[in-house]
Write a protein that holds these residues in place. Structure first.
Motif, PDB file in Angstrom:
ATOM      1  N   GLN A  60       4.101 -15.250 -12.071  1.00 49.99           N
ATOM      2  CA  GLN A  60       2.691 -15.457 -12.368  1.00 49.99           C
ATOM      3  C   GLN A  60       1.895 -15.293 -11.151  1.00 49.99           C
ATOM      4  N   GLN A  61       2.508 -15.301  -9.788  1.00 41.48           N
ATOM      5  CA  GLN A  61       1.698 -14.994  -8.630  1.00 41.48           C
ATOM      6  C   GLN A  61       1.586 -13.571  -8.254  1.00 41.48           C
ATOM      7  N   ALA A  62       2.319 -12.810  -9.024  1.00 33.22           N
ATOM      8  CA  ALA A  62       2.245 -11.393  -8.771  1.00 33.22           C
ATOM      9  C   ALA A  62       1.733 -10.429  -9.974  1.00 33.22           C
ATOM     10  N   LEU A  63       0.582 -11.131 -10.615  1.00 33.66           N
ATOM     11  CA  LEU A  63      -0.164 -10.291 -11.782  1.00 33.66           C
ATOM     12  C   LEU A  63      -0.919  -9.041 -10.827  1.00 33.66           C
ATOM     13  N   PRO A  64      -0.958  -7.853 -11.411  1.00 34.83           N
ATOM     14  CA  PRO A  64      -1.748  -6.904 -10.559  1.00 34.83           C
ATOM     15  C   PRO A  64      -3.176  -7.048 -10.869  1.00 34.83           C
ATOM     16  N   ASP A  65      -3.892  -6.347 -10.048  1.00 33.40           N
ATOM     17  CA  ASP A  65      -5.189  -6.436 -10.002  1.00 33.40           C
ATOM     18  C   ASP A  65      -6.046  -5.993 -11.072  1.00 33.40           C
ATOM     19  N   TRP A  66      -5.314  -5.096 -11.826  1.00 30.37           N
ATOM     20  CA  TRP A  66      -6.031  -4.577 -13.025  1.00 30.37           C
ATOM     21  C   TRP A  66      -5.965  -5.549 -14.245  1.00 30.37           C
ATOM     22  N   VAL A  67      -5.078  -6.177 -14.373  1.00 29.04           N
ATOM     23  CA  VAL A  67      -4.993  -7.576 -15.363  1.00 29.04           C
ATOM     24  C   VAL A  67      -6.310  -8.455 -15.204  1.00 29.04           C
ATOM     25  N   ARG A  68      -6.301  -8.887 -13.519  1.00 29.68           N
ATOM     26  CA  ARG A  68      -7.276  -9.806 -13.455  1.00 29.68           C
ATOM     27  C   ARG A  68      -8.670  -9.293 -13.491  1.00 29.68           C
ATOM     28  N   ALA A  69      -8.709  -7.927 -13.498  1.00 23.68           N
ATOM     29  CA  ALA A  69     -10.188  -7.238 -13.424  1.00 23.68           C
ATOM     30  C   ALA A  69     -10.471  -7.073 -15.039  1.00 23.68           C
ATOM     31  N   MET A  70      -9.490  -6.842 -15.898  1.00 26.76           N
ATOM     32  CA  MET A  70      -9.890  -6.410 -17.200  1.00 26.76           C
ATOM     33  C   MET A  70     -10.937  -7.436 -17.767  1.00 26.76           C
ATOM     34  N   SER A  72      23.009 -16.521 -16.832  1.00 24.07           N
ATOM     35  CA  SER A  72      22.839 -15.150 -16.238  1.00 24.07           C
ATOM     36  C   SER A  72      21.468 -14.594 -15.679  1.00 24.07           C
ATOM     37  N   LEU A  73      21.391 -13.658 -15.013  1.00 26.39           N
ATOM     38  CA  LEU A  73      19.991 -13.057 -14.655  1.00 26.39           C
ATOM     39  C   LEU A  73      19.941 -11.568 -15.210  1.00 26.39           C
ATOM     40  N   LEU A  74      18.765 -11.543 -15.977  1.00 23.66           N
ATOM     41  CA  LEU A  74      18.552 -10.377 -16.782  1.00 23.66           C
ATOM     42  C   LEU A  74      17.326  -9.759 -15.765  1.00 23.66           C
ATOM     43  N   ALA A  75      17.571  -8.598 -14.911  1.00 23.05           N
ATOM     44  CA  ALA A  75      16.860  -7.911 -14.385  1.00 23.05           C
ATOM     45  C   ALA A  75      16.398  -6.683 -14.804  1.00 23.05           C
ATOM     46  N   MET A  76      15.018  -6.527 -14.498  1.00 24.17           N
ATOM     47  CA  MET A  76      14.443  -5.266 -15.557  1.00 24.17           C
ATOM     48  C   MET A  76      13.123  -4.818 -14.739  1.00 24.17           C
ATOM     49  N   HIS A  77      12.476  -3.837 -15.379  1.00 23.24           N
ATOM     50  CA  HIS A  77      11.256  -3.319 -14.750  1.00 23.24           C
ATOM     51  C   HIS A  77      10.035  -4.349 -15.020  1.00 23.24           C
ATOM     52  N   PRO A  78       9.239  -4.619 -13.864  1.00 23.49           N
ATOM     53  CA  PRO A  78       8.177  -5.564 -14.018  1.00 23.49           C
ATOM     54  C   PRO A  78       7.296  -5.207 -15.480  1.00 23.49           C
ATOM     55  N   ALA A  79       7.320  -6.331 -16.128  1.00 25.89           N
ATOM     56  CA  ALA A  79       6.952  -6.185 -17.657  1.00 25.89           C
ATOM     57  C   ALA A  79       5.595  -5.467 -17.523  1.00 25.89           C
ATOM     58  N   ASN A  80       5.273  -4.403 -18.456  1.00 25.88           N
ATOM     59  CA  ASN A  80       4.152  -4.011 -18.602  1.00 25.88           C
ATOM     60  C   ASN A  80       3.381  -3.099 -17.398  1.00 25.88           C
ATOM     61  N   ARG A  81       4.306  -2.918 -16.423  1.00 24.78           N
ATOM     62  CA  ARG A  81       3.872  -2.488 -15.371  1.00 24.78           C
ATOM     63  C   ARG A  81       4.036  -0.857 -15.200  1.00 24.78           C
ATOM     64  N   TRP A  82       3.273  -0.157 -16.442  1.00 30.19           N
ATOM     65  CA  TRP A  82       3.434   1.469 -16.182  1.00 30.19           C
ATOM     66  C   TRP A  82       2.608   2.124 -15.254  1.00 30.19           C
ATOM     67  N   ASP A  83       1.724   1.247 -14.366  1.00 31.20           N
ATOM     68  CA  ASP A  83       1.128   1.971 -13.062  1.00 31.20           C
ATOM     69  C   ASP A  83       2.061   2.404 -12.092  1.00 31.20           C
ATOM     70  N   LEU A  84       3.230   1.476 -12.146  1.00 30.28           N
ATOM     71  CA  LEU A  84       4.159   1.959 -11.109  1.00 30.28           C
ATOM     72  C   LEU A  84       4.770   3.130 -10.844  1.00 30.28           C
ATOM     73  N   PRO A  85       4.956   3.948  -9.929  1.00 28.22           N
ATOM     74  CA  PRO A  85       5.449   5.216 -10.199  1.00 28.22           C
ATOM     75  C   PRO A  85       6.876   5.468  -9.996  1.00 28.22           C
ATOM     76  N   PHE A  86       7.697   4.142 -10.541  1.00 24.82           N
ATOM     77  CA  PHE A  86       9.207   4.252 -10.845  1.00 24.82           C
ATOM     78  C   PHE A  86       9.538   3.415 -11.984  1.00 24.82           C
ATOM     79  N   ARG A  87      10.522   3.469 -12.535  1.00 17.67           N
ATOM     80  CA  ARG A  87      10.960   2.479 -13.498  1.00 17.67           C
ATOM     81  C   ARG A  87      12.335   1.951 -13.244  1.00 17.67           C
TER      82      ARG A  87
END
Length: 240
Positions: free
Chosen positions: A25-35, A134-149
């Motif tokens: 929750q401390q790493a929400l992208p700027d585009w969410v905050r600006a929406m 166990s630890l489920l590791a995945m792509h940051p949720a809903n972060r299609w703006d990142l240039p990797f998956r």
């Protein structure tokens, strides 16, 4: 609800050079905050709620914790480079580079095999969970703006915690030229209980049908039903 203890450890010679994992929750992208919470829809002829007002969408993005890129990574014409003044680790076998690479043959025969560069975000932290988790590791949720998956993986981190967990990914934006900045979330991690599932099936009885119809009508006509009546409180994760 009491907090789950997640323990991170790093090489003592590197601790002053590494960004710490942080609650998602401390790493929400700027585009969410600006929406805007509402936007005009020509189809409806009025303002309608945006996904910023969708609790499941936001809660997915703020669940668990994120692993952060430890330094700037420059990408120029498909070539990755970094200038990171990291001391020599005190532990043999410890990585010094922020990322490394996989050969395409490791993905052969899978839908992941493509022209995309297969890389791996190296870990500089070990992660220990309580017994049975166990630890489920995945792509940051809903972060299609990142240039990797980032690829999804499940690690029994209550047992495997003496070395870091690396995070394989595909670099999906072949046109990207620029800098992936230090602090970019490269993986979102969620502790999950390692328990056997018992699946149960049935039909909705008459009372259940009445509740279904009542709640469906409320959801369709009244904003915020789920958020106000059903969404569990979220606690902000802390550090120690």
């Amino acid at each position: 609800m009491h907090a789950m203890q997640v323990t991170f450890r790093c090489d003592p010679l590197l601790q002053d050079h590494l960004p710490r994992p942080r609650p998602a929750q401390q790493a929400l992208p700027d585009w969410v905050r600006a929406m805007r919470p509402k936007a005009f829809s020509p189809l409806h002829g009025r303002d309608i709620r945006t996904i910023k007002q969708c609790p499941p969408f936001i809660d997915a993005m703020t669940h668990g914790f994120v692993i952060l890129l430890p330094c700037d990574v420059r990408v120029e014409r498909g070539v990755f480079s970094w200038d990171w003044d990291l001391p020599e680790p005190g532990i043999d076998g410890h990585p010094r580079a922020p990322l490394s690479f996989h050969v395409p043959e490791q993905l052969g025969g899978t839908p992941l095999h493509s022209d995309a560069v297969a890389l791996k975000f190296n870990s500089f932290w070990t992660i220990e969970l309580p017994p049975g988790w166990s630890l489920l590791a995945m792509h940051p949720a809903n972060r299609w703006d990142l240039p990797f998956r980032t690829l999804s993986g499940l690690v029994d981190a209550d047992r495997f915690h003496d070395v870091g967990i690396n995070f394989p990914a595909l670099w999906t934006d072949a046109q990207f030229d620029g800098v992936l900045p230090k602090g970019t979330p490269v993986a979102q991690c969620c502790p999950v209980p390692r328990a056997e599932l018992a699946l149960s099936f049935g039909t909705i009885d008459a009372q259940g049908a009445g509740r279904y119809e009542k709640l469906a009508a409320e959801v369709l006509t009244t904003p915020g039903v789920y958020r106000k009546r059903f969404r569990a409180p979220r606690e902000r994760g802390g550090q120690s």
